[in-house]
Design an enzyme around this catalytic site. Structure first.
Site, short mmCIF file in Angstrom:
data_model
loop_
_atom_site.label_atom_id
_atom_site.label_comp_id
_atom_site.label_asym_id
_atom_site.label_seq_id
_atom_site.Cartn_x
_atom_site.Cartn_y
_atom_site.Cartn_z
N HIS A 1 6.85 -11.28 -2.49
CA HIS A 1 5.88 -11.15 -3.55
C HIS A 1 6.53 -10.88 -4.86
CE1 HIS A 1 3.07 -10.56 -0.10
NE2 HIS A 1 2.30 -11.41 -0.69
N HIS B 1 6.92 -16.77 -5.74
CA HIS B 1 5.62 -16.79 -4.84
C HIS B 1 4.39 -17.37 -6.01
CE1 HIS B 1 2.20 -16.28 -2.13
NE2 HIS B 1 1.97 -15.20 -2.99
N HIS C 1 -2.47 -13.93 -9.42
CA HIS C 1 -2.91 -13.49 -8.20
C HIS C 1 -2.38 -12.26 -7.30
CE1 HIS C 1 -0.21 -15.83 -5.64
NE2 HIS C 1 -0.89 -14.98 -4.68
N ASP C 2 -0.74 -12.25 -7.59
CA ASP C 2 -0.21 -10.90 -7.07
C ASP C 2 0.65 -10.14 -7.96
OD1 ASP C 2 -0.62 -11.55 -4.29
OD2 ASP C 2 0.76 -12.69 -3.86
N ASP D 1 -1.99 -20.05 -1.52
CA ASP D 1 -1.50 -18.74 -1.43
C ASP D 1 -0.69 -18.73 -0.06
OD1 ASP D 1 -0.87 -16.11 -1.81
OD2 ASP D 1 -2.78 -15.45 -1.00
#
Ligand code: AMP
Ligand code: ZN
Length: 796
Positions: A524, A528, A564-565, A693
């Site tokens: 992560h 990514h 998103h992360d 994802d």
């Protein structure tokens, strides 16, 4: 016991004797052919053998099967008239007995309960025919027997038949010994009164059903005068039959709880001959109101007119059941299963109907409940199970533990699909918190799209291909692929133009976001994020996706993928909850990471004008964009995986497939309305980011292996830490000493990837991804078959 003196015609063998004869019409013998009687020539009777047949009589929806007619002739003396009937019986294939005295006639009747009795009424000196008729009528079972009086031909005035009717005769037959006349009379009797009586006898069965029914049943006349109520009706409503029969329905007190125009609506409907079904409040005798599911059916009768209304009423609340009716439930053991199941249905209906605001799920449950009412028991019971499931909250989460899931699946699913609320631990370990990253000094001066170093630009040349190698870019950018790829992709989609923001702001924003990914995470990290951004951009170029989404959706998707992360700690939600981390506390153990990614993304963006890409858009547009970004980031939470996939399939793929099946391919309008409805656009965006994802199993093998290695390493590091800190081990199979990576990948693909990408491919048409997925899956299978645990086979 037999008749004292009788003629039996059975199986068409005629016994004409004064002695007892065997009863030869047991049911097995009654199946056979049409009669082959003598022609109407008056030839003498010839005994011959032939099987008899059952006659089928239709009675409404009921099929009745009738044995050959049983006829009793009562003649003091045999004469041409009695012989005529004997012959006619034989010809018509009836079973005939002959009695000479009232006593033997009664005895014989008590035994055989004939359908038709023909009494000689001509000679009062032999016996009193009317007295005999009364005696026969006194026998209980004679209610449906047709009794005929044979009378003398009147020589002068016709006499009234009234005395005969009063005695219990149905008909008179003016003497006529002609065999054909006898035969015709018998045929008319059979097809007229006897058949009618036969049907009436079946009514007993129907009334028994009504009497035993658990539903309250009321039958009224066309003028709505109450003609019948069953015991369940009495029990539920608290009335005695006698208090209701003959009353007009309007005379019975009504509940005030119904809507004022309900009665009128019902009446309008049923008077048109249509069935009405719905919820209705009735008033019991004691004044209590009772909510019932009511079905009123108009019954067409004579003259094609409505002659009755049948109302079937089921209380919606078990508490309304009177003691009497619940006793009945206990007593009627044969109907126990049925009644239990219908009770269950009543109580579920009651629960639903007690809700004042009708949510969609309430509507669904109501529809199912209504369907149950008219379904056969197996369907109703299956629907009961459906209702049980619908009442649970986790509608989209597959239930593990029912099958023999392998430990990899169990751990992955447990680790990814549960959060702190379902995985409680008393551990109070708190993760240390940190401040958001500011731009690292060497990146403080934003670079321009134009001054991207050639090596990096070259690496990004193949960005449009699915097989683009993100790890090359990671290396070329010194682990800052997100900023560079972001610049390229955002520019390609005209994001700055859409947001009306300078490119410098976008660059700063990308840099800030990337800086807040942890390069120390093996999976992560910003690579990514760049990978997910790449997949997102790739999907946005697919025709179907383009048809569905607006420019604002595209911009939202690109931003959501990028952030998103952000600030992912390299630990799962379960870990954070178990550890009692600040984030878990802040977000109440619910979608902890995803909430944090979304919230932090907006904080980082808006706290400094330099990187605020939203600064230049209108307030409303910002609200829409913000909402879409948040929705997409939250959609990456794996506890909702099946919900998003199922909703997508049900709302989009299935309707599109149905259109195609109906040859509606060209029906542009219908396709467009499915693709572009606001609800469906949300589902497309969620599916898009989810697929982006977790698209690593669909990347070319080498990339796929690299991602598998990275995620495994991150999981191993978590397990190491859990052990170190004495925390619950969320995914025990991800122990670096024992884990089979191929097995874990097989499980991940089987459980999360295959169905989702099948659905996404059906929508967006992605054959190359499916091919990679297939290859990769075979690769992991190959390793697993060789019992290898590693990412790659050892060198030969
Ligand atoms: P995200 O954290 O938003 O990336 O959500 C995706 C989830 O899927 C994460 O929890 C990942 O750990 C998990 N995941 C992604 N790829 C794999 C993989 N190849 N094997 C196992 N888990 C994976
Ligand atoms: Zn992710």
């Amino acid at each position: 016991m037999g008749c004292a003196s009788s003629i039996h015609i059975s199986d068409r063998v005629v016994y004409h004797s004064g002695k007892e004869s065997e009863d030869s019409h047991s049911p097995q013998q009654t199946n056979a052919t049409q009669h082959q009687g003598n022609p109407a020539s008056g030839l003498p009777l010839k005994p011959h053998s032939c099987k008899t047949t059952l006659t089928e009589v239709q009675f409404g929806p009921m099929k009745l099967f009738k044995d050959p007619l049983q006829v009793l002739l009562v003649f003091a003396k045999e004469d041409s008239q009695s012989n005529g009937f004997c012959w006619a019986c034989e010809k018509a294939n009836y079973r005939c007995s002959l009695a000479h005295t009232p006593e033997s006639a009664l005895e014989c009747f008590s035994e055989k309960h004939h359908d038709l009795v023909i009494v000689d009424h001509r000679h009062s000196r032999h016996f009193d025919a009317e007295a005999l008729c009364r005696s026969i009528r006194a026998v209980n079972s004679s209610e449906n027997t047709v009794i005929v009086a044979v009378v003398k031909r009147p020589d002068r005035e016709e006499a009234s038949v009234m005395p005969l009717i009063n005695a219990g005769f149905n008909r008179r037959y003016v003497e006529n010994a002609n065999m054909m006349a006898c035969y015709n009379e018998l045929l008319q009797l059979e097809h007229g009164e006897v058949r009618a009586q036969f049907k009436l006898r079946a009514c007993n069965a129907i009334f028994t059903a009504l009497e035993q029914s658990q539903d309250a049943i009321e039958i009224t006349s066309e003028d709505q005068v109450i003609q019948y109520v069953n015991p369940a009706y009495e029990a539920i409503m608290g009335y005695q039959q006698g208090e209701l029969l003959g009353k007009e329905i309007i005379e019975v007190p009504k509940s005030e709880k119904n809507k004022p125009d309900l009665l009128e609506t019902i009446n309008t409907c049923i008077r048109k001959g249509k069935e009405w079904q719905g919820i209705y409040y009735a008033k019991k005798k004691n004044g209590d109101n009772i909510q019932q599911n009511v079905k009123i059916t108009p019954v067409i009768g004579q003259g094609g007119k409505i002659r009755h209304y049948v109302s079937i009423n089921r209380p919606l609340n078990d508490n309304n059941k009177s003691e009497k009716s619940s006793e009945r439930v206990q007593a009627e053991s044969q109907t126990d299963i049925q009644s239990r199941s219908s009770q269950r249905r009543h109580s579920s209906m009651a629960r639903i109907h007690s809700m004042t605001i009708e949510a969609p799920i309430t509507k669904v449950i109501n529809i199912i409940n209504a369907a149950q009412e008219s379904s056969p028991m197996p369907v109703a019971e299956a629907l009961d199970r459906v209702l049980e499931i619908l009442r649970t909250t986790e509608l989209y989460s597959p239930q593990l533990g029912t099958k023999d899931e392998d430990p990899h699946t169990n751990d992955l699913v447990g680790g990814l699909m549960t959060d702190g609320l379902r995985r409680l631990s008393g551990n109070e370990y708190i993760l240390s918190t940190k401040q958001p990253h500011h731009l690292p000094s060497h990146l403080a001066t934003p670079l321009s799209l134009n001054d991207i170093p050639p090596r990096i630009a070259q690496t990004m040349e193949t960005e449009g291909s699915w097989d683009f190698d993100i790890f090359n870019l990671e290396a070329a950018t010194m682990k800052r692929p997100l900023t560079y790829l972001g610049l390229k992709i955002f520019s390609k989609f005209g994001v700055c133009e859409f947001l009306n923001c300078p490119e410098a702001t976008l660059r700063s924003w990308l840099q800030v976001i990337e800086a807040n990914y942890h390069s120390s995470n093996s999976y992560h990290n910003s690579t990514h994020a760049a990978d997910v951004l790449h997949a997102t951009a790739y999907f946005l170029c697919k025709e179907r996706v383009k048809q569905s989404l607006d420019p604002i959706d595209e911009v939202a998707a690109l931003i959501a993928a990028t952030v998103h992360d952000v600030d992912h700690p390299g630990r799962t939600n379960s870990f954070l909850c178990n550890a009692g981390s600040e984030l878990a506390i802040l977000y109440n153990d619910t979608a902890v990471l995803e909430s944090h990614h979304a919230a932090l993304a907006f904080q980082l963006t808006t706290r400094d004008d330099k990187c605020n890409i939203f600064k230049y858009i209108e307030r409303n547009e910002y609200r829409t964009l913000r909402q879409a970004v948040i929705d997409m980031v939250l959609a990456t939470e794996m506890t909702k995986h099946f919900e998003h996939v199922n909703k997508f399939v049900n709302s989009i793929n299935k309707p599109l497939a149905a259109l195609e099946e109906n040859g509606g391919n060209n029906d542009e309008e219908s396709v467009k309305s499915i693709l572009t409805s606001p609800e469906n656009r949300i589902l497309v965006k969620r599916m898009l980011i989810k697929c982006a994802d977790i698209s690593n199993p669909c990347r070319p093998l080498e990339l796929c292996i690299e991602w598998a290695g990275r995620i495994s390493e991150e999981y191993f590091a978590q397990t190491d830490e859990e052990k170190r800190q004495g925390l619950p081990v969320v995914m025990p199979v991800f122990d670096r000493h024992t884990c089979s990576i191929p097995k874990s990948q097989i499980s991940f693909i089987d459980y999360f990837i295959t169905d989702m990408f099948d659905a996404w491919d059906a929508f967006a048409d992605l054959p190359n991804l499916m091919q990679h997925l297939d290859n990769n899956f075979k690769y992991w299978k190959g390793l697993d078959e060789r019992k290898l645990h590693s990412l790659r086979p050892p060198p030969e």
